[in-house]
Motif scaffolding. Structure first.
Motif, PDB file in Angstrom:
ATOM      1  N   ARG A 398      34.029 -55.368  48.359  1.00 14.61           N
ATOM      2  CA  ARG A 398      34.100 -54.626  49.548  1.00 14.61           C
ATOM      3  C   ARG A 398      33.360 -53.527  49.606  1.00 14.61           C
ATOM      4  NH1 ARG A 398      40.351 -54.677  51.030  1.00 14.61           N
ATOM      5  NH2 ARG A 398      40.383 -53.282  48.924  1.00 14.61           N
ATOM      6  N   LEU A 399      33.254 -52.530  48.527  1.00 15.37           N
ATOM      7  CA  LEU A 399      32.449 -51.359  48.461  1.00 15.37           C
ATOM      8  C   LEU A 399      30.845 -51.644  48.458  1.00 15.37           C
ATOM      9  CD1 LEU A 399      32.337 -48.577  47.804  1.00 15.37           C
ATOM     10  CD2 LEU A 399      32.510 -48.962  45.288  1.00 15.37           C
ATOM     11  N   SER A 400      30.643 -52.712  47.522  1.00 11.13           N
ATOM     12  CA  SER A 400      29.428 -53.087  47.488  1.00 11.13           C
ATOM     13  C   SER A 400      28.720 -53.541  48.814  1.00 11.13           C
ATOM     14  CB  SER A 400      29.237 -54.181  46.531  1.00 11.13           C
ATOM     15  OG  SER A 400      29.621 -53.902  45.207  1.00 11.13           O
ATOM     16  N   CYS A 401      29.253 -54.333  49.508  1.00 15.18           N
ATOM     17  CA  CYS A 401      29.006 -54.873  50.866  1.00 15.18           C
ATOM     18  C   CYS A 401      28.975 -53.700  51.896  1.00 15.18           C
ATOM     19  CB  CYS A 401      29.731 -55.876  51.405  1.00 15.18           C
ATOM     20  SG  CYS A 401      29.728 -57.445  50.407  1.00 15.18           S
ATOM     21  N   SER A 402      29.803 -52.990  51.980  1.00 11.83           N
ATOM     22  CA  SER A 402      29.846 -51.895  52.920  1.00 11.83           C
ATOM     23  C   SER A 402      28.788 -50.707  52.749  1.00 11.83           C
ATOM     24  CB  SER A 402      31.219 -51.159  52.662  1.00 11.83           C
ATOM     25  OG  SER A 402      31.345 -50.130  53.866  1.00 11.83           O
ATOM     26  N   ALA A 403      28.455 -50.587  51.398  1.00 13.34           N
ATOM     27  CA  ALA A 403      27.326 -49.412  51.183  1.00 13.34           C
ATOM     28  C   ALA A 403      26.066 -50.162  51.418  1.00 13.34           C
ATOM     29  CB  ALA A 403      27.589 -49.114  49.401  1.00 13.34           C
ATOM     30  N   ALA A 438      18.866 -57.178  52.823  1.00 10.34           N
ATOM     31  CA  ALA A 438      18.491 -57.985  51.756  1.00 10.34           C
ATOM     32  C   ALA A 438      19.689 -58.159  50.793  1.00 10.34           C
ATOM     33  CB  ALA A 438      17.308 -58.134  51.237  1.00 10.34           C
ATOM     34  N   MET A 439      19.915 -57.053  50.322  1.00  6.90           N
ATOM     35  CA  MET A 439      21.242 -56.858  49.227  1.00  6.90           C
ATOM     36  C   MET A 439      22.325 -57.534  50.039  1.00  6.90           C
ATOM     37  SD  MET A 439      22.125 -53.371  47.236  1.00  6.90           S
ATOM     38  CE  MET A 439      23.583 -53.411  46.186  1.00  6.90           C
ATOM     39  N   GLY A 440      22.628 -56.864  51.284  1.00  5.07           N
ATOM     40  CA  GLY A 440      23.926 -57.307  51.866  1.00  5.07           C
ATOM     41  C   GLY A 440      24.081 -58.798  52.025  1.00  5.07           C
ATOM     42  N   THR A 441      22.881 -59.332  52.439  1.00  2.00           N
ATOM     43  CA  THR A 441      22.897 -60.814  52.677  1.00  2.00           C
ATOM     44  C   THR A 441      23.241 -61.577  51.199  1.00  2.00           C
ATOM     45  OG1 THR A 441      21.274 -60.569  54.343  1.00  2.00           O
ATOM     46  CG2 THR A 441      21.459 -62.697  53.266  1.00  2.00           C
ATOM     47  N   ALA A 442      22.830 -61.264  50.185  1.00  3.93           N
ATOM     48  CA  ALA A 442      23.021 -61.837  48.939  1.00  3.93           C
ATOM     49  C   ALA A 442      24.461 -61.717  48.460  1.00  3.93           C
ATOM     50  CB  ALA A 442      22.107 -61.489  47.852  1.00  3.93           C
TER      51      ALA A 442
END
Length: 557
Positions: A398-403, A438-442
Motif C-alpha cells: 500500500r505504501l509503495s503504490c500510494s507513494a 510506470a512504477m505504479g502500473t508495475a
C-alpha cells in the motif's frame, strides 16, 4: 488444502525449470511493447498545408497562396485553408506580385486538391496515406481509441476464458492473433479497414500479456515470483518499447514498420513445447495428475527427487467435495470486502492507465526530436520497474503504490509553473510523472495478483486491465484538452492521481503473505491482514510462511 508453495518447496526457487519459465515468459512480452505504442509513429501528423495545383504560378505566388496562422506565438502556414486559386491565378496573369496585393482581401477555400505533407521526419504515416487531417482529423486520436477498445474487450473476455480453459492456450492463441493481424494491417486499403484490424490487434495484445503475467506468477514462487511480476515482464515490455523508436527511425514508411513489428512474433511459436500449464490452475480444476506430471518434470530438470505422491488424494477429494463452480467476473463484487477491494482497484488502474498512455502518446508533441523523446519515455521505465521491484521486495504494498501515484501526479502540477523559455524542464517534469505512473502500473499488476485467489486471479487481473483500458481509450482525447487550457490535462491527471493515492491506503496488505488459493482465504486475509506479518522477524518470508497459513485456516469467517 496444504499450501502449494509448501508442497512444491523441494523444487527450490531458481532451478533450471524456473529459469526457463522466467526468461521465456518475459521475452513473450517484448512484442507488447511494440504494439502498445506503435500508433505514436504510425499515426503521427507531420507538418502539412493545402496542395497548390500546377497552374503556371511562380514559386513566389505558390508560397503566398497559403494564409499564415499564429500558433503558440509563432507564425505557421494554415493547415486547412488556402486563398482561392482562381483569384491567385488572375492576379498572377495580370502581372501582380504578392507584395503588391493585400492578400487579406482574398477569399479562402478548403484544401479541395488535397494536402502537401512534410517528409522531413516520415516518408508516410496513416495520416498522410488516408488524409486524416482538417475535417477528418478526429480520426487520428480515434485510431488509438479503437485500439484500446480492442484491448478493453480482450481484457474482459481473456481473463474469464483463461480461468476456465487455462493460461497456456490463451497465451499462445492471443500471441498468434496479435502477430497475424499486425502483419495483415500492412495491406489496409483504407482507414476503416486499418482500424478494424487494429481493434483485433488490441484484443490480442493485453490478453497475452495478462496470461503471461499470471502464468509466471503461479508457476514461480517466493522472491523469484516477486522479481518476475514486478521487474521481469515489465522490463522486457520496456525493452520492446525502447526498440520501437529505433525501428521507426530506421524505417520511415508505416507499412514497412508494421512488417518489422510483426516478424518477431513468429519466433515464439516453438515456445508451446517449453512452457507448461500452471499447476496451480490445474489443481483448482481438480486435474491433479496433470499438475503432478508438470511438477515431476520440473523436479527432473532441477535435478531433485520428487515425492512419489505430491498432491495427496485427500486434497483432490477435498476439492471435489467443495463442488466449486467456475468463477466469473460477478465474484469480484459478490461480497462487501471483496467488492470494496475491486472498486478501489478499478479506480486506481483506470487513473494509472489514463496517465501512463496519455503521457506516452504525448511524446511526439513535446519539444525536441520525436524519436529521442519516445526513447527517453521508454527508457525512464527501466529505473521505474527496478524501483517497483525493490519496493515489492522490501516495502509494504500500500505504501509503495500510494507513494508512486503521489509522485506521478504531484510533479504534473508544477509543469504550469515552468517558464516558456525552459521547454526542457517541462519535458523533465513530464518524464518524472511518467516514472511515477510506470512504477505504479508495475506495482499494481503484482499487487492485484497477490490479492485474489487462484480460482479468480486471472479474471481479477483481466477485469482490472479491462477497466484500465477505459482510461487508455480516453487518453488520446484527454491530451487534446490543452486546446481549452494549455495545462488542463496535467491538472486533471494530477488530481486523479492524488485521489487514487489516497484510496489505495484502504486496500488489504499482501506484503509477506502467501498467494490465496480460495475466495475464503482472501476474505479472511482482508479481515485479519495483520496476521500476514507473523514471524517475519524470525524467518525468511519466502522460505517459511506456513505459520501464517495455519493462523488463517483457524480464523472463522
Amino acid at each position: 488444502m496444504k499450501d502449494y508453495e509448501e508442497t512444491t518447496a523441494f523444487l527450490g526457487q531458481w532451478g533450471r525449470f524456473q529459469q526457463i519459465i522466467f526468461f521465456l515468459l518475459c521475452t513473450s512480452t517484448v512484442p507488447n511493447g511494440f504494439s502498445a505504442f506503435s500508433v505514436i509513429f504510425l499515426a503521427d501528423i507531420p507538418a502539412h498545408h493545402c496542395q497548390i495545383p500546377d497552374a503556371n504560378l511562380t514559386d513566389e505566388w505558390i508560397k503566398a497562396s497559403i494564409p499564415m496562422k499564429l500558433v503558440n506565438g509563432k507564425q505557421e502556414l494554415n493547415k486547412c485553408w488556402r486563398y482561392k486559386i482562381e483569384v491567385i491565378q488572375n492576379l498572377s496573369a495580370q502581372g501582380y506580385n504578392p507584395q503588391d496585393v493585400n492578400l487579406t482581401d482574398i477569399s479562402w477555400e478548403k484544401c479541395v486538391d488535397g494536402w502537401t505533407y512534410s517528409k522531413d521526419i516520415y516518408q508516410s504515416t496513416i495520416v498522410t496515406e488516408f488524409d486524416l487531417v482538417c475535417d477528418d482529423e478526429w480520426k487520428q486520436p480515434f485510431t488509438s481509441t479503437i485500439y484500446f477498445l480492442g484491448v478493453l474487450c480482450g481484457s474482459f473476455f481473456s481473463g474469464q476464458i483463461s480461468d476456465r480453459f487455462g493460461r497456456k492456450p490463451v497465451l499462445f492463441i492471443t500471441m498468434m492473433v496479435q502477430t497475424f493481424f499486425t502483419f495483415v494491417q500492412v495491406f489496409s486499403p483504407s482507414w476503416e479497414v486499418f482500424s478494424v484490424l487494429f481493434f483485433i490487434v488490441g484484443l490480442g495484445q493485453i490478453s497475452n500479456y495478462v496470461a503471461a503475467f499470471v502464468l509466471g506468477s503461479e508457476i514461480l514462487s517466493g522472491a523469484v515470483r516477486v522479481f518476475y511480476s514486478s521487474l521481469g515482464v515489465s522490463l522486457f515490455f520496456a525493452i520492446g518499447y525502447m526498440m520501437l523508436p529505433l525501428i521507426a527511425f530506421l524505417i520511415r514508411n508505416w507499412r514497412m514498420v508494421l512488417i518489422a513489428l510483426s516478424l518477431p512474433g513468429l519466433i515464439y511459436i516453438p515456445l508451446w513445447w517449453f512452457i507448461p500449464e500452471s499447476p496451480r490452475w490445474l489443481i483448482s480444476q481438480g486435474r491433479i495428475e496433470e499438475a503432478e506430471a508438470i511438477v515431476k518434470e520440473a523436479a527432473k530438470r532441477n535435478k531433485v527427487t520428487a515425492p512419489e505422491v505430491i498432491f495427496k488424494e485427500t486434497e483432490e477429494e477435498e476439492r471435489k467435495v467443495k463442488g466449486e463452480e467456475p468463477k466469473s467476473v460477478l465474484d469480484l463484487v459478490k461480497t462487501s470486502n471483496i467488492r470494496q477491494t475491486t472498486l478501489i482497484l478499478f479506480l486506481v488502474w483506470m487513473t494509472l492507465s489514463m496517465g501512463y498512455f496519455g503521457l506516452s502518446l504525448n511524446t511526439s508533441r513535446l519539444h525536441g526530436d520525436p524519436f529521442v523523446n519516445c526513447f527517453i519515455s521508454a527508457a525512464i521505465e527501466v529505473p521505474a520497474y527496478i524501483c517497483s521491484w525493490l519496493s515489492l521486495r522490501y516495502l509494504p504494498r500500500r505504501l509503495s503504490c500510494s507513494a508512486s501515484m503521489l509522485l506521478g501526479g504531484g510533479v504534473l502540477f508544477f509543469i504550469q509553473l515552468v517558464p516558456p523559455n525552459l521547454p526542457s524542464l517541462s519535458v523533465a517534469l513530464e518524464m518524472t510523472g511518467k516514472f511515477g505512473l510506470a512504477m505504479g502500473t508495475a506495482l499494481m499488476f503484482a499487487y492485484t495478483g497477490e490479492l485474489y485467489p487462484t480460482v479468480l486471479r486471472n479474471t481479477a487481473v483481466g477485469s482490472c486491465a479491462m477497466v484500465s483500458r477505459v482510461g487508455s481509450a480516453i487518453a488520446p482525447y484527454f491530451i487534446h484538452l490543452n486546446v481549452y487550457h494549455n495545462y488542463l490535462p496535467y491538472i486533471i491527471l494530477g488530481c486523479l492521481c492524488i485521489l487514487s493515492s489516497a484510496t489505495t491506503l484502504f486496500l488489504p496488505e499482501s506484503f509477506r503473505c502467501l498467494l490465496p488459493e480460495t475466495i475464503e482465504q482472501m476474505q479472511k486475509r482482508n479481515r485479519i491482514e495483520c496476521l500476514c506479518f507473523s514471524e517475519k522477524e524470525e524467518t525468511d518470508p519466502y522460505k517459511d510462511t506456513s505459520a501464517t497459513t495455519k493462523v488463517l485456516q483457524e480464523v472463522e469467517l
